[in-house]
Design a protein around this motif. Structure first.
Motif, PDB file in Angstrom:
ATOM      1  N   TYR A 188       0.824  -1.200   0.000  1.00 39.76           N
ATOM      2  CA  TYR A 188       0.000   0.000   0.000  1.00 39.76           C
ATOM      3  C   TYR A 188       0.863   1.257   0.000  1.00 39.76           C
ATOM      4  CZ  TYR A 188      -3.618   3.326   1.341  1.00 39.76           C
ATOM      5  OH  TYR A 188      -4.466   4.400   1.375  1.00 39.76           O
ATOM      6  N   ALA A 189       2.004   1.215   0.683  1.00 33.69           N
ATOM      7  CA  ALA A 189       2.886   2.385   0.728  1.00 33.69           C
ATOM      8  C   ALA A 189       3.428   2.723  -0.655  1.00 33.69           C
ATOM      9  CB  ALA A 189       4.038   2.128   1.705  1.00 33.69           C
ATOM     10  N   ILE A 190       3.891   1.714  -1.380  1.00 38.13           N
ATOM     11  CA  ILE A 190       4.432   1.982  -2.722  1.00 38.13           C
ATOM     12  C   ILE A 190       3.305   2.368  -3.676  1.00 38.13           C
ATOM     13  CG2 ILE A 190       4.322  -0.422  -3.481  1.00 38.13           C
ATOM     14  CD1 ILE A 190       6.872   0.024  -5.006  1.00 38.13           C
ATOM     15  N   MET A 191       2.104   1.842  -3.443  1.00 34.67           N
ATOM     16  CA  MET A 191       0.975   2.214  -4.288  1.00 34.67           C
ATOM     17  C   MET A 191       0.623   3.688  -4.096  1.00 34.67           C
ATOM     18  SD  MET A 191      -2.757   0.373  -4.479  1.00 34.67           S
ATOM     19  CE  MET A 191      -1.990  -1.195  -4.878  1.00 34.67           C
ATOM     20  N   GLU A 192       0.636   4.164  -2.859  1.00 35.78           N
ATOM     21  CA  GLU A 192       0.390   5.575  -2.611  1.00 35.78           C
ATOM     22  C   GLU A 192       1.428   6.451  -3.292  1.00 35.78           C
ATOM     23  OE1 GLU A 192       0.178   6.146   1.611  1.00 35.78           O
ATOM     24  OE2 GLU A 192      -1.924   6.706   1.491  1.00 35.78           O
ATOM     25  N   LYS A 193       2.697   6.079  -3.136  1.00 39.06           N
ATOM     26  CA  LYS A 193       3.765   6.884  -3.711  1.00 39.06           C
ATOM     27  C   LYS A 193       3.665   6.946  -5.227  1.00 39.06           C
ATOM     28  CE  LYS A 193       7.771   6.379  -1.877  1.00 39.06           C
ATOM     29  NZ  LYS A 193       9.087   5.827  -1.482  1.00 39.06           N
ATOM     30  N   VAL A 194       3.377   5.817  -5.831  1.00 37.31           N
ATOM     31  CA  VAL A 194       3.305   5.760  -7.296  1.00 37.31           C
ATOM     32  C   VAL A 194       2.114   6.554  -7.810  1.00 37.31           C
ATOM     33  CG1 VAL A 194       2.851   4.206  -9.217  1.00 37.31           C
ATOM     34  CG2 VAL A 194       4.567   3.591  -7.527  1.00 37.31           C
ATOM     35  N   PHE A 195       0.968   6.426  -7.154  1.00 37.85           N
ATOM     36  CA  PHE A 195      -0.224   7.106  -7.640  1.00 37.85           C
ATOM     37  C   PHE A 195      -0.139   8.614  -7.433  1.00 37.85           C
ATOM     38  CE2 PHE A 195      -1.848   3.135  -8.525  1.00 37.85           C
ATOM     39  CZ  PHE A 195      -3.156   3.179  -8.940  1.00 37.85           C
ATOM     40  N   LEU A 196       0.572   9.056  -6.411  1.00 35.06           N
ATOM     41  CA  LEU A 196       0.668  10.489  -6.176  1.00 35.06           C
ATOM     42  C   LEU A 196       1.582  11.183  -7.170  1.00 35.06           C
ATOM     43  CD1 LEU A 196       0.757  10.624  -2.271  1.00 35.06           C
ATOM     44  CD2 LEU A 196      -1.114  11.251  -3.788  1.00 35.06           C
ATOM     45  N   GLN A 197       2.654  10.508  -7.570  1.00 38.53           N
ATOM     46  CA  GLN A 197       3.544  11.143  -8.549  1.00 38.53           C
ATOM     47  C   GLN A 197       3.104  10.825  -9.970  1.00 38.53           C
ATOM     48  OE1 GLN A 197       6.482  10.072 -10.587  1.00 38.53           O
ATOM     49  NE2 GLN A 197       5.661   8.004 -10.675  1.00 38.53           N
ATOM     50  N   ALA A 198       2.674   9.567 -10.173  1.00 41.89           N
ATOM     51  CA  ALA A 198       2.118   9.114 -11.448  1.00 41.89           C
ATOM     52  C   ALA A 198       2.846   9.707 -12.642  1.00 41.89           C
ATOM     53  CB  ALA A 198       0.625   9.410 -11.494  1.00 41.89           C
ATOM     54  N   THR A 199       2.089  10.184 -13.591  1.00 39.31           N
ATOM     55  CA  THR A 199       2.606  10.789 -14.808  1.00 39.31           C
ATOM     56  C   THR A 199       2.091  12.213 -14.871  1.00 39.31           C
ATOM     57  OG1 THR A 199       0.728   9.829 -15.926  1.00 39.31           O
ATOM     58  CG2 THR A 199       2.781   8.618 -16.059  1.00 39.31           C
ATOM     59  N   PRO A 200       2.431  12.984 -15.873  1.00 39.11           N
ATOM     60  CA  PRO A 200       1.889  14.343 -15.959  1.00 39.11           C
ATOM     61  C   PRO A 200       0.371  14.376 -15.872  1.00 39.11           C
ATOM     62  CG  PRO A 200       3.662  14.087 -17.506  1.00 39.11           C
ATOM     63  CD  PRO A 200       3.455  12.736 -16.892  1.00 39.11           C
ATOM     64  N   LEU A 201      -0.156  15.508 -15.405  1.00 36.28           N
ATOM     65  CA  LEU A 201      -1.570  15.621 -15.078  1.00 36.28           C
ATOM     66  C   LEU A 201      -2.485  15.356 -16.267  1.00 36.28           C
ATOM     67  CD1 LEU A 201      -3.505  16.328 -12.771  1.00 36.28           C
ATOM     68  CD2 LEU A 201      -3.368  18.728 -13.485  1.00 36.28           C
ATOM     69  N   SER A 202      -1.998  15.576 -17.483  1.00 32.27           N
ATOM     70  CA  SER A 202      -2.860  15.447 -18.661  1.00 32.27           C
ATOM     71  C   SER A 202      -3.351  14.029 -18.858  1.00 32.27           C
ATOM     72  CB  SER A 202      -2.102  15.914 -19.906  1.00 32.27           C
ATOM     73  OG  SER A 202      -0.911  15.156 -20.067  1.00 32.27           O
ATOM     74  N   ASN A 203      -2.516  13.018 -18.597  1.00 32.72           N
ATOM     75  CA  ASN A 203      -2.944  11.628 -18.791  1.00 32.72           C
ATOM     76  C   ASN A 203      -2.814  10.817 -17.516  1.00 32.72           C
ATOM     77  OD1 ASN A 203      -0.181  11.639 -18.675  1.00 32.72           O
ATOM     78  ND2 ASN A 203       0.083  10.056 -20.240  1.00 32.72           N
ATOM     79  N   ARG A 204      -2.834  11.500 -16.348  1.00 34.03           N
ATOM     80  CA  ARG A 204      -2.685  10.786 -15.085  1.00 34.03           C
ATOM     81  C   ARG A 204      -3.866   9.862 -14.841  1.00 34.03           C
ATOM     82  NH1 ARG A 204      -1.665  14.250  -9.773  1.00 34.03           N
ATOM     83  NH2 ARG A 204       0.353  14.448 -10.813  1.00 34.03           N
ATOM     84  N   ALA A 205      -5.080  10.353 -15.027  1.00 34.38           N
ATOM     85  CA  ALA A 205      -6.262   9.546 -14.727  1.00 34.38           C
ATOM     86  C   ALA A 205      -6.330   8.309 -15.609  1.00 34.38           C
ATOM     87  CB  ALA A 205      -7.527  10.402 -14.903  1.00 34.38           C
ATOM     88  N   SER A 206      -6.092   8.486 -16.908  1.00 33.88           N
ATOM     89  CA  SER A 206      -6.166   7.337 -17.815  1.00 33.88           C
ATOM     90  C   SER A 206      -5.105   6.301 -17.498  1.00 33.88           C
ATOM     91  CB  SER A 206      -6.025   7.814 -19.268  1.00 33.88           C
ATOM     92  OG  SER A 206      -4.763   8.435 -19.463  1.00 33.88           O
ATOM     93  N   SER A 207      -3.892   6.728 -17.173  1.00 29.27           N
ATOM     94  CA  SER A 207      -2.839   5.773 -16.849  1.00 29.27           C
ATOM     95  C   SER A 207      -3.129   5.040 -15.545  1.00 29.27           C
ATOM     96  CB  SER A 207      -1.492   6.493 -16.756  1.00 29.27           C
ATOM     97  OG  SER A 207      -1.527   7.500 -15.761  1.00 29.27           O
ATOM     98  N   GLN A 208      -3.723   5.742 -14.568  1.00 29.27           N
ATOM     99  CA  GLN A 208      -4.076   5.092 -13.308  1.00 29.27           C
ATOM    100  C   GLN A 208      -5.175   4.063 -13.520  1.00 29.27           C
ATOM    101  OE1 GLN A 208      -5.038   8.374 -10.772  1.00 29.27           O
ATOM    102  NE2 GLN A 208      -2.916   8.759 -10.171  1.00 29.27           N
ATOM    103  N   HIS A 209      -6.190   4.398 -14.289  1.00 29.76           N
ATOM    104  CA  HIS A 209      -7.255   3.440 -14.576  1.00 29.76           C
ATOM    105  C   HIS A 209      -6.710   2.228 -15.323  1.00 29.76           C
ATOM    106  CE1 HIS A 209     -10.085   6.128 -12.923  1.00 29.76           C
ATOM    107  NE2 HIS A 209     -10.190   6.956 -13.954  1.00 29.76           N
TER     108      HIS A 209
END
Length: 498
Positions: free
Chosen positions: A222-243
């Protein structure tokens, strides 16, 4: 007259102030009463309340909403799997987690799981599970029956006692040791290398997982999942990449459940292929006891393979998280949307996460991979040396190595992917040194290049970096060796096709 009006106005103001004060006191009293009622109910209520938005809708923060959905769809099913194998306590998320009922279950259930695993270990040895003797179990039925008839004719002068005169303990020992008697079936061979060593490795992995999850209460995933999802990718395609990532992790869970189901199907195919093999112990105890013991063994097999699934699923999921994290870092460097100082911090964070991945979780995965590797090699060896022409025997022998080979490939393939993406960071740093980076001097680029080159970003199994070139080399050489052995008729049937 003016003084009287002024006095009346003062009296009106005093009355208004008193009303306001009384209303405020009554409001405060009402709020305190409501808070007291709510606190009193919280002590008696056993319902766990999640903090959410007042309007009941999802949060406007897409990352928070996606992370919550990932926790519900990915982590909770995984926690249920840990609960099944005894690596997670009952009622851990409940406010009454310290109750006597949960304490009793958390004490008795792990003992039950350990006893069930030991039952499966002993059952496999006693029953010569899977028939993995390369010399004896690859013969055709004609050869086996001829050998049995010859043995009976040679030893026909001996007198045998009926099965009822043997105790179950004597029958187990007779099945595990070479006996001069000709009563079928023959004793198991290579018991230590075929059954004892893999079972010891599996139990060591189980104990390591129990300590890692149950005693240390590790929430690394869960810790690494939080870290990865918070930094993710640039805001333009963050939601699509997370889904997209959530869908991929859900696919991993579905495939893991199908794999456990395939192991149970394999158990049924084994019983069907060999006409429900009856050992001396089962002949003495009767058919009813045989089926009861087999049903318990089937339940234990599900738990045993669920332990292997929990280990592999955790490692594969963390590798997928690291891929998500490193690809986001590489994309930001290519787009030149991050400065070198933050990039160096991200690279250092990747190194720390890989160090955690290469810790206890990699050691547990390595033990499970050793078991899968042994079963795969034995299964392929028996398949290519099989001389039993029954279709159901061929079907079982073909399905056996496939089941364990698929599960063996998952962690190796994921580790190789992580190392391949890590090598991309070094290539990007080299391109930055040649073509430059926004507002960075040559000294800064040299420093970044030196930092990335000396930072070892490697995912390991067996304390060995799993590189894609290694896996490709092993696969190509294995296929080449099998091809030569088939062409020289050293293995396999001699016919028109081979």
């Amino acid at each position: 007259m003016f003084q009287e009006e002024q006095l009346s106005n003062d009296e009106t103001k005093d009355v208004t102030k008193e009303k306001i004060i009384n209303m405020s006191h009554s409001g405060e009293h009402q709020e305190l009463q409501n808070a007291s009622d709510m606190s009193g109910e919280s002590y008696t209520s056993a319902i766990r309340v999640d903090i959410a938005d007042l309007d009941g809708e999802d949060s406007l923060n897409l990352t928070t909403t996606t992370l919550r959905r990932c926790k519900q769809q990915i982590l909770r099913p995984y926690w249920r799997l840990l609960l099944l194998i005894g690596w997670r306590g009952f009622g851990r998320e409940s406010i009454n987690s310290g109750s006597k009922v949960y304490s009793f279950l958390n004490t008795v259930y792990p003992v039950f799981i350990v006893l069930l695993l030991w039952y499966v270990y002993i059952y496999e040895i006693v029953a010569c599970q899977w028939k993995l003797n390369v010399k004896k179990d690859t013969k055709s039925i004609l050869q086996t029956s001829t050998a049995a008839i010859t043995t009976i004719s040679v030893n026909s002068t001996h007198e045998y006692q009926p099965l009822a005169t043997y105790s179950p303990s004597d029958l187990i020992l007779q099945n595990l040791s070479h006996s001069k008697r000709s009563l079928p079936p023959e004793a198991c061979e290579h018991v230590i290398t075929t059954y004892v060593i893999p079972n010891i490795l599996h139990f060591v992995a189980f104990v390591m997982g129990f300590v890692h999850y149950r005693i240390h209460e590790n929430e690394q995933l869960y810790a690494i999942m939080e870290k990865v999802f918070l930094q993710a990718t640039p805001l333009s395609n963050r939601a699509s990449s997370q889904h997209r990532m959530i869908k991929k992790l859900r696919l991993f869970q579905v495939l893991g459940a199908l794999w456990v189901l395939s192991t149970l199907i394999l158990q049924g195919m084994y019983e069907w292929a060999f006409d429900f093999p009856k050992l001396i112990f089962f002949q003495a105890t009767g058919k009813t006891v045989h089926w009861v013991l087999f049903s318990i063994e089937l339940l234990g097999t599900m738990v045993l393979n669920s332990v292997s699934l929990a280990v592999v699923a955790n490692y594969v999921t963390q590798c997928e998280m690291m891929l998500f994290y490193i690809r986001g870092l590489a994309l930001r460097l290519q787009e030149k949307s991050s400065d070198l100082r933050n990039a160096m911090k991200d690279v250092l964070s990747v190194r720390q996460n890989l160090s955690v991945l290469n810790g206890p979780m990699a050691r547990m995965t390595s033990l499970i991979c050793v078991i899968f590797c042994e079963l795969t090699i034995i299964g392929i060896s028996i398949l290519v040396l099989n001389k039993n022409d029954l279709p159901k025997i061929w079907l079982y022998r073909t399905f056996f190595p496939v089941v364990f080979f698929v599960m063996l490939c998952f962690p190796l393939f994921q580790a190789a992917r992580v190392n391949s993406v890590c090598c991309r960071i070094i290539k990007i740093a080299l391109e930055m040194r040649v073509f430059g980076y926004k507002g960075s001097s040559q000294l800064d680029l040299d420093s970044f290049m030196n930092f990335v080159s000396n930072t070892k970003l490697r995912a390991k199994l067996f304390h060995i970096p799993i590189m894609p070139a290694y896996l490709i080399t092993i696969i190509v050489l294995s296929c080449l060796v099998l091809l030569i052995l088939f062409q020289t008729s050293i293995i396999g049937p001699i016919n028109y096709w081979f």
